[in-house]
Write an enzyme that holds these catalytic residues in place. Sequence first.
Site, PDB file in Angstrom:
ATOM      1  CG  ASP A 132       0.328  -4.016   3.015  1.00 10.43           C
ATOM      2  OD1 ASP A 132       0.211  -3.410   1.934  1.00 10.43           O
ATOM      3  OD2 ASP A 132       0.544  -3.423   4.090  1.00 10.43           O
ATOM      4  CB  SER A 189       3.236   2.068   6.851  1.00 11.35           C
ATOM      5  OG  SER A 189       2.650   0.936   6.280  1.00 11.35           O
ATOM      6  CG  HIS A 215      -0.373   0.353   2.504  1.00  7.51           C
ATOM      7  ND1 HIS A 215       0.144  -0.582   3.366  1.00  7.51           N
ATOM      8  CD2 HIS A 215      -0.204   1.541   3.113  1.00  7.51           C
ATOM      9  CE1 HIS A 215       0.591   0.019   4.448  1.00  7.51           C
ATOM     10  NE2 HIS A 215       0.405   1.317   4.328  1.00  7.51           N
TER      11      HIS A 215
END
Length: 334
Positions: free
Chosen positions: A110, A187, A80
């Site tokens: 992911d 992230s 993402h």
Amino acid sequence: MGATATVISGTGDPRDDALDDPANDSSTLLDAYSRVVTNAVEQVSPSVVRLDIRHGGRRRGGSGSGVILSPDGLILTNSHVVQGAKRADVTMLDGRGFSARVLGDDPDTDLALVRIDENATLPAARLGNSKKLKPGEIAIAIGNPLGFDASVTAGVISALGRSLRSKNGRLIEDVIQTDAALNPGNSGGPLVSTQGDVIGINTAIISGAQGICFAVAANTASFVLGQLVAHGRVRRAYLGIGAGTVPLPRRIALRLGLMQKMGAVVSAVEAGSPADHAGLLTGDILLAVEGVPITGADDLVRVLDAEKIDRTIPFDVLRRSDRRRFWAALRERS
């Protein structure tokens, strides 16, 4: 009249009294904890980078963190973070900048793989063995949100082998949960053990993840990394379940003659999926797939590979106290 003796505890040395002070013990423990975290951060943070995503040659995408896993510039980050782009700018902790291309993307875990274009020898972190982790162990989340300094949070591993649903509806398998908070921009960065091993890749796409951190476990990351390097994508057979890692009930395992101590419990079954048609239910514990033992969610991720696409495969399952076999007609994950 007898003499009265007064007993004096200690040696008279004030340093000995300080050793008996509980506050001093707490301070010593905190100092040791601080040194452990600091050493791990110093070891890994040079490998943590900031990624600025480019769309159409212009920096119009988002940004996030990543971790270098080979000296020639292979970087693992979140799918993402990449957002389907082909190019990224990479900023190191020491301020150096590089251009990079996206080698592959795997939304199911992911994870995405990026490679630096320039010929350079870079500091690389090492992937650990997430199967050896235990709840309660220290976990350290590191990111590079600003490009020039590392952001660090620390906590303990809360749970292992989780299966969680991302915002796009996909079930992400083999997830580590920790109370080390995930800061904005972290992230895609590494979750690190006290030995300085990367035990997971942090993800912030789980709804309600404020104040805690979820990370895709290192063993799954290692599998995906190999697939992306070799093929640019991960082809996998689709079963349609969410799964977690659980210990097998000892009494039942002994009665059934099972050698393994762990299995993969079905936490969710997607309607209309091969698992649904095969008759798998929430609460079933997967023991083996086509004769291959399953000792956790990470095994399940690896065993459902491209070789099993368009085949009908046997699944050995522990349901309540009985061992049963189900057959599922697998198809390719779209």
